[in-house]
Design an enzyme around this catalytic site. Structure first.
Site, mmCIF file in Angstrom:
data_model
loop_
_atom_site.group_PDB
_atom_site.id
_atom_site.type_symbol
_atom_site.label_atom_id
_atom_site.label_comp_id
_atom_site.label_asym_id
_atom_site.label_seq_id
_atom_site.Cartn_x
_atom_site.Cartn_y
_atom_site.Cartn_z
ATOM 1 N N SER A 133 -11.120 -0.752 -1.161
ATOM 2 C CA SER A 133 -9.828 -1.009 -0.400
ATOM 3 C C SER A 133 -10.053 -1.085 0.998
ATOM 4 O O SER A 133 -9.227 -1.449 1.703
ATOM 5 C CB SER A 133 -9.242 0.649 -0.467
ATOM 6 O OG SER A 133 -8.678 0.750 -1.611
ATOM 7 N N ASP A 169 0.869 -1.440 0.000
ATOM 8 C CA ASP A 169 -0.099 0.017 0.210
ATOM 9 C C ASP A 169 0.762 1.261 0.073
ATOM 10 O O ASP A 169 1.976 1.136 -0.685
ATOM 11 C CB ASP A 169 -0.818 0.020 1.371
ATOM 12 C CG ASP A 169 -2.339 0.630 0.844
ATOM 13 O OD1 ASP A 169 -2.230 1.818 0.694
ATOM 14 O OD2 ASP A 169 -3.337 0.090 1.023
ATOM 15 N N HIS A 217 -3.719 6.077 3.006
ATOM 16 C CA HIS A 217 -4.404 4.930 2.439
ATOM 17 C C HIS A 217 -3.752 3.790 3.369
ATOM 18 O O HIS A 217 -4.582 2.841 3.934
ATOM 19 C CB HIS A 217 -4.507 4.952 1.054
ATOM 20 C CG HIS A 217 -5.139 3.867 0.405
ATOM 21 N ND1 HIS A 217 -4.567 2.555 0.377
ATOM 22 C CD2 HIS A 217 -6.305 3.973 -0.145
ATOM 23 C CE1 HIS A 217 -5.599 1.828 -0.294
ATOM 24 N NE2 HIS A 217 -6.827 2.509 -0.551
#
Ligand code: NAG
Ligand code: NAG
Ligand code: NAG
Ligand code: NAG
Ligand code: NAG
Ligand code: NAG
Ligand code: NAG
Ligand code: NAG
Ligand code: NAG
Length: 743
Positions: free
Chosen positions: A529, A143, A200
């Site tokens: 996600s 990620d 994220h």
């Protein structure tokens, strides 16, 4: 060390949007495996280097000097390397013995919708009863990196990593690692440090395996305990993305390292949009090698819903995860002058003690530019009449909701109503707005606009009801969640499963409010996600309680025990509040407690992927690419896709000829047990199962059955129908969804 140097030199050159034009591009080069598996890594590297041109420096069109060079030499994930090359050099290389293919680097995207905002409480935590919190399991998260100091990554109560762990914490990151965060590596787009400067990666890692954080709160409200799905699992991060995207060469390098490091689960919340053929898709390729080593790969399905055929990361060896809501709302209400009220969501919940009505202003009225003002793009709101009004803005237009609010505030507006796109249905985003605001459905927006037409002085007031738990309709499939059928392999039902992915609260590297006196910062965002790491966490719990289960077995347990009903005991709905179809939910919504005790599992023998891939009509070279060994499909008895021992069925063209498939189930429930089949035949189809009863006398016993699908209508119009079959014992129920395309 030579490779490290090359790596550093090309950080800037291989950046996907170079400011300097270059004739060089990054390629992934596949080569044949010529060397015995005993050969050392050094041998492998010199073999790879033999494909590169002799180091002649080329003066590129921009006048810059650059030489062909290796960026990554892959060993576990595939046979081949990533290198900077000119097109002419690639042509030259194609003549060399052992060359297989060269593919230009592609940029993959993160699977989040851009709804950053804030908050401090955590989602459903009742899933640990039957498991041991994922203790001893290692989740690799590929990620944007991680914020190591966040309390979600505290290692209080965590044992040291298992002895098999071979990963590292990169150079000056070493002292950031602990028994929770046991590995951190960074690749080129990561710009040299595993630190997350996007958010994220911190969010996904903490969703999968964040520690318990008591007293998590924002603005002092929404106080509670935050935790990941497998709070005692270890985390290893591989930073391959920045907020602009992720290079596939980096993703492969990260998977290569993760396989060697010894992760048990890989959590990958990114992808390349529409599914592409598995032989040329880096995630499918890397996941194949990972699965071969017993690593379960959990991937987001993509955010291209609600459109049909949009699902990505759809290889059968991957767990493909769609997104749905959970039962918490951050409720806000708008009341208009005629008394009608409409419900929306907002993470910004100011304490407003009175409900004064303000004039409504439609940003789209008299708009000369249909792509600027109606979307409340910053700088476009110039009408002085906005001052003191509640402004109506359209969703989308490439302007994040929070930015729309800032534009309204800057123009003197006192509130904002965002009318979402019609295809978003009831899916709403709870943003951290800068003024009283809410996101409402397109249908409700139309009613407000009609009211505005009907009166010369339209007014409204916005009020906030705070956090409401207990939405009986949950889970609802998110509008953005990508849908099947899978274009890459229509004979495998995708997505496999859905999990929470709308307005998910988890750790965030920065404070999204102004409260800087805490390190305990959280944010609420949406996307597949966010659902993927939920499933990575569930898989970790199962891996912990059943260490001997293969990735396919874990996946089967998750799928055959999934829920197809919502909290109100009705079929799961989609964003239009209609029953969600099989291409939206796959097997259904994950039920971790049931998955821990599935009774039977469909274990896909790894060698079955060879006849499956040959059955997809891939060339020998393409199949060999994926398998990293020579395969001659003419010598393999290929099988139709639907014959793979998969926990679901997708029959992509049932005509007048009946189709028969076999499945083998393994008993992991009670040694002595008897299962009877129950079938819900799709409309216009008869499903026959033979035998209709399976009697087991010992654990791990395998029994095989046959299913025959026969069409009973004469209609020749292509039609999608769905049903299911279920094996039931006195203690277990093992369900397989069936999707059928009649032709
Ligand atoms: C260490 O951290 C700094 C700051 O992020 C970074 O510039 C540097 O490249 C990192 N790596 C090493 C080996 O110092
Ligand atoms: C949050 O809850 C904890 C435990 O209930 C309490 O000790 C703490 O004071 C609370 N914090 C706030 C800001 O309400
Ligand atoms: C209610 O709030 C508005 C805006 O803050 C303020 O202008 C108005 O005076 C308030 N009304 C009452 C009755 O408190
Ligand atoms: C904008 O539209 C409104 C209502 O449709 C109308 O009354 C007004 O005159 C228009 N203003 C301008 C500047 O065109
Ligand atoms: C509309 O809803 C979707 C789903 O939550 C969200 O991703 C999107 O940002 C929303 N639009 C706006 C402008 O808030
Ligand atoms: C409002 O009125 C305008 C012009 O009369 C019309 O074009 C529009 O469709 C109306 N909008 C609604 C939501 O009724
Ligand atoms: C593949 O097998 C077929 C049948 O045995 C044979 O004719 C063909 O030459 C083989 N191809 C390769 C590349 O070995
Ligand atoms: C399974 O066992 C039941 C009795 O327990 C028996 O009636 C049945 O015939 C058996 N079925 C098969 C397929 O062996
Ligand atoms: C289907 O077609 C066959 C032969 O054309 C005919 O005999 C039969 O009645 C038809 N069945 C239905 C349900 O229409």
């Amino acid at each position: 060390m030579g490779f490290l140097k090359i790596f550093l030199i090309f950080i800037f050159c291989s950046f996907p949007w170079p400011s300097i034009q270059s004739d060089f591009e990054t390629y992934i080069v596949h080569v044949e495996s010529q060397i015995s598996s005993q050969s050392s890594l050094t041998d492998l590297e010199s073999y790879y280097l033999s494909f590169l041109p002799k180091s002649t420096t080329t003066i590129s069109s921009s006048g810059n000097e650059e030489a062909a060079s290796m960026i990554y030499s892959y060993h576990s994930v595939m046979k081949g390397f990533a290198a900077r090359l000119t097109a002419a050099q690639v042509k030259e290389m194609e003549k060399k013995r052992g060359f297989v293919s060269a593919q230009k680097q592609r940029i993959l995207s993160l699977h989040t919708t851009h709804t950053p905002s804030f908050l401090g409480l955590q989602q459903n935590i009742g899933v640990w009863k039957d498991s041991n919190y994922g203790k001893g399991v290692i989740i690799g998260v590929i990620d944007t990196g991680i914020l190591p100091d966040h309390p979600s990554f505290s290692d209080i109560g965590m044992p040291p990593p298992p002895a098999k762990w071979k990963g590292v914490c990169e150079s000056n990151f070493t002292n950031k690692c602990n028994n929770k965060l046991i590995g951190a590596r960074s690749y080129q787009l990561g710009n040299g440090s595993p630190i997350d400067d996007d958010g994220h990666g911190t969010h996904t890692a903490s969703t999968a395996a964040g520690a318990f954080v008591n007293g998590a709160n924002v603005f002092g409200s929404a106080n509670g305990t935050a935790a990941g799905v497998a709070p005692f699992a270890h985390i290893a991060v591989y930073k391959v993305c920045n907020s602009d995207g992720c290079a596939d060469t980096d993703v492969l390098a990260a998977m290569d390292a993760a396989i060697d490091d010894g992760v048990d689960i890989l959590s990958i919340s990114l992808g390349g949009g529409r599914s592409s053929d598995f032989h040329s898709n880096p995630i499918a390729l890397g996941a194949y090698s990972a699965t071969e080593r017993g690593i379960l790969v959990s991937c987001s399905a993509g955010n291209n819903g609600p459109f049909s055929g949009s699902v990505g990361n759809a290889a059968p060896w991957i767990l493909t995860v769609g997104a749905s809501t959970h039962d918490r709302k951050l409720k806000a209400t708008v009341k208009i002058g005629n008394g009608e009220e409409f419900e929306g969501e907002s993470a910004y919940q100011p304490k407003i003690s009175n409900s004064t009505f303000f004039t409504l202003f439609d940003a789209g009225r008299n708009a000369s530019d249909e792509f600027e003002t109606p979307y409340c793009r910053p700088g476009s709101l110039t009408d002085p009449a906005i001052r003191g009004n509640i402004v109506i803005c359209l969703a989308g237009g490439g302007v994040p909701g929070v930015d729309k609010g800032q534009a309204v505030k800057d123009a003197g507006g006192v509130g904002m109503i965002i009318i979402n796109r019609s295809y978003y249905g009831v899916t709403k985003s709870a943003d951290a707005h800068v003024l009283p605001a809410l996101d409402i459905s397109d249908a409700d927006g139309t009613k407000i606009l009609a009211y505005m037409n009907s009166t010369s002085n339209p007014v409204a007031t916005i009020t906030f009801q705070g956090t409401i738990i207990g939405d009986e309709n949950a889970p609802i499939v998110a509008a953005f969640s990508s849908r099947g059928p899978s274009r890459a392999s229509p004979g495998i039902l995708k997505p496999d499963i859905i999990g929470p992915g709308v307005n998910i609260l988890a750790a965030w590297p920065t404070s999204v409010d102004d409260n800087k006196n805490t390190k305990s910062t959280f944010n609420i965002i949406s996307g597949t996600s966010m659902s993927c790491p939920h499933l990575s966490g569930v898989a970790s719990l199962l891996k912990s309680t059943h260490p001997d289960w293969s990735p396919a077995a874990i996946k089967s347990a998750i799928m055959t025990t999934a829920d197809t009903l919502n909290l109100a005991n009705s079929p799961i709905l989609n964003e239009r509040l209609l029953p969600a179809d099989i291409y939206a939910i796959g097997a259904g919504h994950v039920n971790p407690s049931r998955a821990n005790d599935p009774g039977l599992i469909y274990d896909t023998p790894f060698e079955d992927y060879v006849p499956y891939l040959c059955g997809l009509k891939y060339t020998n070279r393409q199949v060999s690419n994926l398998l990293q060994r020579k395969v001659n499909c003419s010598e393999v008895k290929s099988i139709p896709e639907a014959q793979l021992n998969y926990p679901s069925f997708s029959i992509s063209g049932l005509g007048s000829t009946p189709q028969t498939y076999t499945r083998t189930v393994t008993n992991v429930g009670d040694a002595t047990s008897s299962y009877k089949v129950e079938v819900a035949s799709p409309k216009g189809v008869v499903v026959e199962v033979e035998p209709s009863e399976l009697n087991f006398s010992e654990l791990n016993q395998k029994l095989t059955y046959q299913v025959t699908f026969s069409k009973t209508t004469n209609s020749s119009n292509p039609e999608v129908v769905e049903g299911f079959m279920k094996w039931t014992s006195n203690r277990h129920s093992v369900r397989s969804p069936i999707a059928l395309v009649l032709v």
